[in-house]
Design a protein around this motif. Sequence first.
Motif, PDB file in Angstrom:
ATOM      1  N   SER A 316       0.824  -1.167  -0.020  1.00 19.83           N
ATOM      2  CA  SER A 316       0.086  -0.021  -0.223  1.00 19.83           C
ATOM      3  C   SER A 316       0.992   1.217   0.045  1.00 19.83           C
ATOM      4  O   SER A 316       0.374   2.175  -0.614  1.00 19.83           O
ATOM      5  CB  SER A 316      -0.740  -0.026   1.084  1.00 19.83           C
ATOM      6  OG  SER A 316      -0.141  -0.202   2.447  1.00 19.83           O
ATOM      7  N   THR A 317       1.943   1.120   0.535  1.00 22.38           N
ATOM      8  CA  THR A 317       2.902   2.319   0.662  1.00 22.38           C
ATOM      9  C   THR A 317       3.364   2.680  -0.963  1.00 22.38           C
ATOM     10  O   THR A 317       3.738   3.748  -1.115  1.00 22.38           O
ATOM     11  CB  THR A 317       4.305   2.089   1.650  1.00 22.38           C
ATOM     12  OG1 THR A 317       3.672   1.825   2.884  1.00 22.38           O
ATOM     13  CG2 THR A 317       5.161   3.233   1.666  1.00 22.38           C
ATOM     14  N   TYR A 318       3.802   1.628  -1.665  1.00 22.54           N
ATOM     15  CA  TYR A 318       4.235   2.045  -2.699  1.00 22.54           C
ATOM     16  C   TYR A 318       3.074   1.463  -3.807  1.00 22.54           C
ATOM     17  O   TYR A 318       3.436   0.843  -5.121  1.00 22.54           O
ATOM     18  CB  TYR A 318       5.479   1.091  -3.012  1.00 22.54           C
ATOM     19  CG  TYR A 318       6.787   1.317  -2.331  1.00 22.54           C
ATOM     20  CD1 TYR A 318       7.311   2.658  -2.247  1.00 22.54           C
ATOM     21  CD2 TYR A 318       6.687   0.663  -0.955  1.00 22.54           C
ATOM     22  CE1 TYR A 318       8.084   3.035  -1.387  1.00 22.54           C
ATOM     23  CE2 TYR A 318       7.916   1.021  -0.247  1.00 22.54           C
ATOM     24  CZ  TYR A 318       8.387   2.240  -0.360  1.00 22.54           C
ATOM     25  OH  TYR A 318       9.560   2.323   0.705  1.00 22.54           O
ATOM     26  N   ALA A 319       2.024   1.792  -3.655  1.00 27.35           N
ATOM     27  CA  ALA A 319       0.594   1.617  -4.487  1.00 27.35           C
ATOM     28  C   ALA A 319       0.747   1.893  -5.886  1.00 27.35           C
ATOM     29  O   ALA A 319       0.409   1.218  -6.756  1.00 27.35           O
ATOM     30  CB  ALA A 319      -0.647   2.094  -3.885  1.00 27.35           C
ATOM     31  N   TRP A 320       1.370   3.019  -6.110  1.00 29.82           N
ATOM     32  CA  TRP A 320       1.430   3.644  -7.676  1.00 29.82           C
ATOM     33  C   TRP A 320       2.145   2.803  -8.553  1.00 29.82           C
ATOM     34  O   TRP A 320       1.750   2.447  -9.502  1.00 29.82           O
ATOM     35  CB  TRP A 320       2.045   4.933  -7.708  1.00 29.82           C
ATOM     36  CG  TRP A 320       2.155   5.526  -8.826  1.00 29.82           C
ATOM     37  CD1 TRP A 320       1.475   6.434  -9.603  1.00 29.82           C
ATOM     38  CD2 TRP A 320       3.526   5.496  -9.830  1.00 29.82           C
ATOM     39  NE1 TRP A 320       1.806   6.591 -10.663  1.00 29.82           N
ATOM     40  CE2 TRP A 320       3.089   6.216 -10.965  1.00 29.82           C
ATOM     41  CE3 TRP A 320       4.599   4.717  -9.906  1.00 29.82           C
ATOM     42  CZ2 TRP A 320       3.793   6.218 -12.271  1.00 29.82           C
ATOM     43  CZ3 TRP A 320       5.283   4.921 -11.069  1.00 29.82           C
ATOM     44  CH2 TRP A 320       4.918   5.663 -11.957  1.00 29.82           C
ATOM     45  N   CYS A 321       3.309   2.226  -7.903  1.00 31.23           N
ATOM     46  CA  CYS A 321       3.963   1.308  -8.536  1.00 31.23           C
ATOM     47  C   CYS A 321       3.525  -0.182  -8.468  1.00 31.23           C
ATOM     48  O   CYS A 321       3.199  -0.859  -9.698  1.00 31.23           O
ATOM     49  CB  CYS A 321       5.574   1.270  -8.213  1.00 31.23           C
ATOM     50  SG  CYS A 321       6.656  -0.084  -8.809  1.00 31.23           S
ATOM     51  N   LEU A 322       3.516  -0.641  -7.360  1.00 25.13           N
ATOM     52  CA  LEU A 322       3.234  -2.034  -7.188  1.00 25.13           C
ATOM     53  C   LEU A 322       1.641  -2.541  -7.727  1.00 25.13           C
ATOM     54  O   LEU A 322       1.512  -3.425  -8.279  1.00 25.13           O
ATOM     55  CB  LEU A 322       3.086  -2.426  -5.838  1.00 25.13           C
ATOM     56  CG  LEU A 322       4.484  -2.443  -5.017  1.00 25.13           C
ATOM     57  CD1 LEU A 322       4.788  -2.830  -3.641  1.00 25.13           C
ATOM     58  CD2 LEU A 322       5.695  -3.039  -5.962  1.00 25.13           C
ATOM     59  N   ALA A 343       3.318   9.708  -7.032  1.00 25.44           N
ATOM     60  CA  ALA A 343       4.394   8.483  -6.895  1.00 25.44           C
ATOM     61  C   ALA A 343       5.391   8.955  -5.825  1.00 25.44           C
ATOM     62  O   ALA A 343       6.534   8.616  -6.051  1.00 25.44           O
ATOM     63  CB  ALA A 343       5.007   8.195  -8.258  1.00 25.44           C
ATOM     64  N   ALA A 344       5.036   9.762  -5.137  1.00 25.97           N
ATOM     65  CA  ALA A 344       6.114  10.731  -4.114  1.00 25.97           C
ATOM     66  C   ALA A 344       6.782   9.532  -3.332  1.00 25.97           C
ATOM     67  O   ALA A 344       7.991   9.497  -2.964  1.00 25.97           O
ATOM     68  CB  ALA A 344       5.206  11.374  -3.106  1.00 25.97           C
ATOM     69  N   ALA A 345       6.289   8.473  -2.919  1.00 26.91           N
ATOM     70  CA  ALA A 345       6.920   7.511  -1.948  1.00 26.91           C
ATOM     71  C   ALA A 345       7.767   6.753  -2.779  1.00 26.91           C
ATOM     72  O   ALA A 345       9.039   6.417  -2.184  1.00 26.91           O
ATOM     73  CB  ALA A 345       5.826   6.438  -1.479  1.00 26.91           C
TER      74      ALA A 345
END
Length: 688
Positions: A316-322, A343-345
Amino acid sequence: MSLKYSFAFAVLMATAVFGLGQLGLLSDMPSALPYVLAALVLVASAGAWFVDLLDRRLNAMQEAVQKLAGGEDSLRIGHATRGAPEGISRPFTEMASAVNQRLSELQNVIAQQRAIAEHGPDAMWVFHVEAFQITDANENFSKLTGHPRTRLIGMSPMDIAPPEQQGMSTEAYCRSLIQRAVGGEKLEVPFMVRRTDGTDVPCELRAIHLPAPGRTLICGLLLDISERHRTLSELDRRMRFESLVTRLSTGFISVPVEEADESITDALGEVGRFAEVDRAYIFEFSPSREKVSCTHEWCGRGIAEQRDRLQDLSSSTYAWCLSRIQRGEVVSIDRVSALPADAAAEQVEWESESIKSILLVPMHSGSEVRGYVGFDAVEHETAWPTQLTTLLKLFGEMVSNLLERKRSQLSVQENNEHLGRANAELARSNQELQQFAYIASHDLQEPLRAIGGFSGLLARRYRDKLDAEAQEYLDFLTAAATRMQRMIVDLLDYSRLGHEPKPFQPVNLRDALEASLSLLQTAVQELGAEFLIGDLPTIQGDSQQLTQLFQNLVGNALKFHGEAPPNIMISGRRSGNEWLITVRDNGIGIDPEKAADVFQIFRRLHSQEQYPGTGIGLAVCKRIVERHRGRIWAKPNDDGRGTSFCFAFPVIGESIDAGEAPRWPEEPAAETTEDSVPRLLAEFDTRS
């Protein structure tokens, strides 16, 4: 008067005076001398004027020819010949007109050729060998080199090329090409052009010797072949990568499971070096897909490893990518610094690893994405070409297959370990069962034998001294001991099935059936049972157990007979890949809802008083059939009278051509006699 006119006048006067003097006319006619001189002056003047006029016309014609050669028009040429003698002016005028027409045609051809050269797709040029400089070039040549056309004129080849060409200096290379072209060779050679921005453009130079009076010219084309080079380079790169993937895939197929992780890391290194990246790695999702961890990593020289700290990252922290990875999409980022706001994280994480460009390729396992292969560019930004992405997808699938095989083999190993432990537990249980069987066959039966013996002794010695109630109690005790002993014997028989199995051999089921009927001869004679037997096959099995199978089923049919004498039909037929055997009786029948329960051990559908027995006979039948890789079931007959017990064995070798089941005739074929019982009371061949 021009100098030529004065000179001509003087010559004519001197000639006339000298001629008159020689003739003596001047001395003979002194009074006529003035008139003679005047006439001579007039004649001399006219002659001088004519000479001067002719000279000027000839000069004008010479000047006109020179102007014609220089490109003057026909009007000036006609004006120059005006006043000339017609014999001279007319041919000259016609010649001038023809020359002008030819010049005009040549000028049109030159203009056409110039237009073709200017608008052609290739860079064209003309080179002056003696001056060693470019004398002409079209606009495409200017675009190719980056130099303005006005500056190109007068430049040498060294001004538009890098210092070296084909392993030698540019000047030496050019002079060798000039020598070949002047010698009549048609050149088609490589030539590198350096643009004004410093980039080098691979070209193909095509040149021929151009005939020209008084000078040596070479003309030709420069073809930009950089696209061809890129295509060939990409094709070569693809072939080398496919060769690499093929080699790695071949190695993955045979790699042992314990070496799979090392092989994957080595493969990441080879692919990473080929793709010219700084880091290559693999991430795998957790079973819940809420976490993702780095499982394998390769780093180039001077690149810090990140694997240890990249464990259990939140999806969930890297939701944009994953989220894109889980949908099976490729994440291709040429500039990490230009990521979108959502995609800040990812940007913070990647920039902390000094990543400038990143490429993530999903790893599919069937329709599911198990993880992804990643490639980082740390030293400089990289634009990921589509061809590389496609090839890396192939590598990702290859790694995914190896990881899946690793998981499967580890699961097999784990299952084998569980199976080993279960087998050990089963062996221990069997050992305990053997001990129990020994105890049951000796220790448990010993008290029963004592109970039976003493109860019989009491019955013989004290029956007259006991009242009716005590005698009934004694009978109950004796019957219970006998029944208990029978149950123990049957239980031992059941437990021993398959404990010490005999190797299977061909067994004719008809022989097994006849052996079982011999053992049941007494009951068959007492009940007057009749049998109808069809053809039976030969199977692979244990003859003793198959005899027991028929003995239990036929004995069951004899026990549960109705009011009429037992009629038992036994038949066999081929059904697909099985031999189907049926034992059908006309007894009391069976409840369809309870048909499956009769094969459970100690399961009884009737009371002990109605039908005595231990309830273990059909359970033994089921175990025998299953040991022979078959199946058994019971069902009521279609006519509602009696029960059919069916069992099926796999076909291993066809020994008979079994037909339809036999049918009972309206009248018995023969009367039943005691002597005929062992030979089967009534037989019918289904093939007749």
